[in-house]
Design an enzyme around this catalytic site. Sequence first.
Site, PDB file in Angstrom:
ATOM      1  N   ARG A  28       0.829  -1.219   0.000  1.00 15.73           N
ATOM      2  CA  ARG A  28       0.000   0.000   0.000  1.00 15.73           C
ATOM      3  C   ARG A  28       0.859   1.264   0.000  1.00 15.73           C
ATOM      4  O   ARG A  28       0.542   2.269   0.606  1.00 15.73           O
ATOM      5  CB  ARG A  28      -0.977   0.007   1.186  1.00 15.73           C
ATOM      6  CG  ARG A  28      -1.842  -1.248   1.307  1.00 15.73           C
ATOM      7  CD  ARG A  28      -2.558  -1.591  -0.004  1.00 15.73           C
ATOM      8  NE  ARG A  28      -3.471  -2.733   0.134  1.00 15.73           N
ATOM      9  CZ  ARG A  28      -3.264  -3.937  -0.415  1.00 15.73           C
ATOM     10  NH1 ARG A  28      -2.162  -4.178  -1.139  1.00 15.73           N
ATOM     11  NH2 ARG A  28      -4.166  -4.897  -0.270  1.00 15.73           N
ATOM     12  N   LEU A  68       5.471   0.346   8.977  1.00  9.36           N
ATOM     13  CA  LEU A  68       5.473   0.038  10.416  1.00  9.36           C
ATOM     14  C   LEU A  68       6.412  -1.115  10.766  1.00  9.36           C
ATOM     15  O   LEU A  68       6.836  -1.234  11.907  1.00  9.36           O
ATOM     16  CB  LEU A  68       4.045  -0.267  10.876  1.00  9.36           C
ATOM     17  CG  LEU A  68       3.100   0.946  10.843  1.00  9.36           C
ATOM     18  CD1 LEU A  68       1.649   0.506  11.004  1.00  9.36           C
ATOM     19  CD2 LEU A  68       3.464   1.968  11.912  1.00  9.36           C
ATOM     20  N   GLY A 111       2.040   9.041   7.446  1.00 10.62           N
ATOM     21  CA  GLY A 111       3.091   9.673   6.652  1.00 10.62           C
ATOM     22  C   GLY A 111       2.659   9.948   5.218  1.00 10.62           C
ATOM     23  O   GLY A 111       3.234  10.814   4.551  1.00 10.62           O
ATOM     24  N   GLU A 114       1.313  13.258   5.464  1.00  5.73           N
ATOM     25  CA  GLU A 114       2.436  14.202   5.634  1.00  5.73           C
ATOM     26  C   GLU A 114       3.106  14.493   4.283  1.00  5.73           C
ATOM     27  O   GLU A 114       3.429  15.640   3.968  1.00  5.73           O
ATOM     28  CB  GLU A 114       3.441  13.634   6.647  1.00  5.73           C
ATOM     29  CG  GLU A 114       2.833  13.559   8.044  1.00  5.73           C
ATOM     30  CD  GLU A 114       3.798  13.002   9.090  1.00  5.73           C
ATOM     31  OE1 GLU A 114       4.256  11.856   8.901  1.00  5.73           O
ATOM     32  OE2 GLU A 114       4.077  13.700  10.065  1.00  5.73           O
ATOM     33  N   GLU A 134      -1.540   7.317  13.717  1.00  7.92           N
ATOM     34  CA  GLU A 134      -0.469   7.368  14.719  1.00  7.92           C
ATOM     35  C   GLU A 134      -1.055   7.298  16.124  1.00  7.92           C
ATOM     36  O   GLU A 134      -0.513   6.626  17.002  1.00  7.92           O
ATOM     37  CB  GLU A 134       0.343   8.662  14.588  1.00  7.92           C
ATOM     38  CG  GLU A 134       1.269   8.709  13.384  1.00  7.92           C
ATOM     39  CD  GLU A 134       0.600   9.250  12.123  1.00  7.92           C
ATOM     40  OE1 GLU A 134      -0.637   9.239  12.032  1.00  7.92           O
ATOM     41  OE2 GLU A 134       1.343   9.668  11.218  1.00  7.92           O
ATOM     42  N   ARG A 137      -1.780   3.888  17.111  1.00  2.51           N
ATOM     43  CA  ARG A 137      -0.576   3.027  17.153  1.00  2.51           C
ATOM     44  C   ARG A 137       0.331   3.396  18.319  1.00  2.51           C
ATOM     45  O   ARG A 137       1.423   2.850  18.467  1.00  2.51           O
ATOM     46  CB  ARG A 137       0.237   3.146  15.860  1.00  2.51           C
ATOM     47  CG  ARG A 137      -0.546   3.013  14.587  1.00  2.51           C
ATOM     48  CD  ARG A 137      -0.468   1.638  13.960  1.00  2.51           C
ATOM     49  NE  ARG A 137      -1.281   1.625  12.741  1.00  2.51           N
ATOM     50  CZ  ARG A 137      -2.503   1.111  12.652  1.00  2.51           C
ATOM     51  NH1 ARG A 137      -3.063   0.523  13.691  1.00  2.51           N
ATOM     52  NH2 ARG A 137      -3.170   1.153  11.519  1.00  2.51           N
TER      53      ARG A 137
HETATM   54  C1  1HE Z   1       1.831  -2.072   5.630  1.00  2.00           C
HETATM   55  C2  1HE Z   1       1.383  -0.775   5.954  1.00  2.00           C
HETATM   56  C3  1HE Z   1       2.247   0.060   6.731  1.00  2.00           C
HETATM   57  C4  1HE Z   1      -0.153  -1.739   4.808  1.00  2.00           C
HETATM   58  N1  1HE Z   1       3.435  -0.450   7.116  1.00  2.00           N
HETATM   59  N2  1HE Z   1       3.029  -2.516   6.025  1.00  2.00           N
HETATM   60  N3  1HE Z   1       0.063   3.668   8.791  1.00  2.00           N
HETATM   61  C5  1HE Z   1      -0.976   2.973   9.213  1.00  2.00           C
HETATM   62  O1  1HE Z   1      -1.176   2.731  10.382  1.00  2.00           O
HETATM   63  C6  1HE Z   1      -1.896   2.455   8.130  1.00  2.00           C
HETATM   64  C7  1HE Z   1      -1.808   0.962   8.072  1.00  2.00           C
HETATM   65  N4  1HE Z   1      -2.469   0.405   6.903  1.00  2.00           N
HETATM   66  C8  1HE Z   1      -3.804   0.286   6.789  1.00  2.00           C
HETATM   67  O2  1HE Z   1      -4.593   0.741   7.617  1.00  2.00           O
HETATM   68  C9  1HE Z   1      -4.309  -0.466   5.598  1.00  2.00           C
HETATM   69  O3  1HE Z   1      -3.268  -1.256   5.085  1.00  2.00           O
HETATM   70  C10 1HE Z   1      -4.863   0.426   4.439  1.00  2.00           C
HETATM   71  C11 1HE Z   1      -6.181   1.079   4.870  1.00  2.00           C
HETATM   72  C12 1HE Z   1      -3.868   1.478   4.019  1.00  2.00           C
HETATM   73  C13 1HE Z   1      -5.117  -0.477   3.195  1.00  2.00           C
HETATM   74  O4  1HE Z   1      -5.943  -1.564   3.556  1.00  2.00           O
HETATM   75  P1  1HE Z   1      -5.979  -2.865   2.614  1.00  2.00           P
HETATM   76  O5  1HE Z   1      -7.037  -3.766   3.175  1.00  2.00           O
HETATM   77  O6  1HE Z   1      -6.098  -2.452   1.198  1.00  2.00           O
HETATM   78  O7  1HE Z   1      -4.511  -3.546   2.740  1.00  2.00           O
HETATM   79  P2  1HE Z   1      -3.912  -4.466   3.914  1.00  2.00           P
HETATM   80  O8  1HE Z   1      -4.388  -5.875   3.730  1.00  2.00           O
HETATM   81  O9  1HE Z   1      -4.141  -3.847   5.244  1.00  2.00           O
HETATM   82  O10 1HE Z   1      -2.354  -4.368   3.637  1.00  2.00           O
HETATM   83  C14 1HE Z   1      -1.734  -5.022   2.514  1.00  2.00           C
HETATM   84  C15 1HE Z   1      -0.305  -5.274   2.869  1.00  2.00           C
HETATM   85  O11 1HE Z   1       0.362  -4.038   3.085  1.00  2.00           O
HETATM   86  C16 1HE Z   1      -0.150  -6.043   4.188  1.00  2.00           C
HETATM   87  O12 1HE Z   1       1.015  -6.825   4.091  1.00  2.00           O
HETATM   88  P3  1HE Z   1       0.965  -8.402   3.730  1.00  2.00           P
HETATM   89  O13 1HE Z   1       2.400  -8.820   3.728  1.00  2.00           O
HETATM   90  O14 1HE Z   1       0.128  -9.018   4.826  1.00  2.00           O
HETATM   91  O15 1HE Z   1       0.298  -8.484   2.386  1.00  2.00           O
HETATM   92  C17 1HE Z   1       0.067  -4.955   5.204  1.00  2.00           C
HETATM   93  O16 1HE Z   1       0.772  -5.395   6.360  1.00  2.00           O
HETATM   94  C18 1HE Z   1       0.934  -3.989   4.396  1.00  2.00           C
HETATM   95  N5  1HE Z   1       0.844  -2.643   4.921  1.00  2.00           N
HETATM   96  N6  1HE Z   1       0.138  -0.599   5.425  1.00  2.00           N
HETATM   97  C19 1HE Z   1       3.806  -1.702   6.755  1.00  2.00           C
HETATM   98  N7  1HE Z   1       1.920   1.317   7.061  1.00  2.00           N
HETATM   99  C20 1HE Z   1       7.125   9.869   9.597  1.00  2.00           C
HETATM  100  S1  1HE Z   1       6.198   9.180  10.763  1.00  2.00           S
HETATM  101  C21 1HE Z   1       4.723   8.698  10.057  1.00  2.00           C
HETATM  102  C22 1HE Z   1       3.974   7.818  11.009  1.00  2.00           C
HETATM  103  C23 1HE Z   1       2.953   7.002  10.299  1.00  2.00           C
HETATM  104  O17 1HE Z   1       2.783   7.053   9.121  1.00  2.00           O
HETATM  105  S2  1HE Z   1       2.038   5.983  11.307  1.00  2.00           S
HETATM  106  C24 1HE Z   1       0.773   5.401  10.291  1.00  2.00           C
HETATM  107  C25 1HE Z   1       1.138   4.122   9.614  1.00  2.00           C
END
Ligand code: 1HE
Length: 261
Positions: A28, A68, A111, A114, A134, A137
């Site tokens: 994603r 993450l 991010g 951001e 965030e 989390r």
């Molecule tokens: C990830 C990440 C990620 C997906 N880091 N691997 N961001 C978040 O907390 C958002 C986290 N992500 C989500 O809420 C959802 O993935 C989505 C709404 C964006 C998309 O949902 P969906 O159903 O299309 O996808 P999915 O099944 O959740 O994710 C597909 C894959 O992407 C899956 O990995 P897989 O190996 O199991 O296929 C997920 O683990 C991976 N994935 N998002 C790592 N963020 C400078 S500081 C900034 C601080 C932040 O940004 S904190 C917010 C982080």
Amino acid sequence: MTSPDLHIDIRGAQQEVAVIRLTRAKKRNAINDALILAIRDAFDGLPATVRAAVIDGEGEHFCAGLDLSELQERDAGQGLMHSRMWHAALERVQYGPVPVIAALHGAVVGGGLELASACHIRVADETTFYALPEGSRGIFVGGDGSVRIPRLIGAARMTDMMMTGRVISAAEGERIGLAQYLVPTGSAFDKAFELATRVAANAPLTNYALMHALPRIAEQPADQGFFTEAMMAAIAQSAPEAKQRVRDFLEGKAGTKVQKS
Ligand code: 1HE
């Protein structure tokens, strides 16, 4: 630094537009260290012929924010440096060589928001949603979000998003100022590219003033802002290109009149 997760394509003949695409759809478009460094270096490495850029994300989502999986092992000092690395990269987006238009769809979260906030114009399609997970989390924003996002929507709305996990829809996002344009599903890139093409045709010094002078003037006390504005106006209007553009208008040359859209 390059990354297989960032693709750069230069389009157009004279005033070129760089299309910078996050290509990590399987995750994603979550941003790991290599990807944030590649974003930083992408702007520094653009050829001088490029006059504007579009940034977008492959797949169903613009960007899921920080990767993450890289967060787990960091201590406090490493966390500080990591955040500063994001700051350096997003500084190159906002204060880099060219205006940047973000084409948003799907998740624009953490991010990802951001990154979008560092761009100069945001175009969102109807699938777009914004969130700052965030809060849930147990972390805080680290990519300039606490500085840039309140300037777009106010500290109260950002507090709500982080404290309650509120997800903002595409329509609400346009209403409150997260995006300047709301377009039908699937058309964000085309609209962003159309805007970038128009922006690329501006006098470079005008774009420079909008990117580098305007945000600084907006932060200055009024009296200093008026003075900085006068300096910038004088520099911009002294450019030969500005004089030519004004002459074109006064001579009634086609295409220089303001038109209702
Ligand atoms: C990830 C990440 C990620 C997906 N880091 N691997 N961001 C978040 O907390 C958002 C986290 N992500 C989500 O809420 C959802 O993935 C989505 C709404 C964006 C998309 O949902 P969906 O159903 O299309 O996808 P999915 O099944 O959740 O994710 C597909 C894959 O992407 C899956 O990995 P897989 O190996 O199991 O296929 C997920 O683990 C991976 N994935 N998002 C790592 N963020 C400078 S500081 C900034 C601080 C932040 O940004 S904190 C917010 C982080």
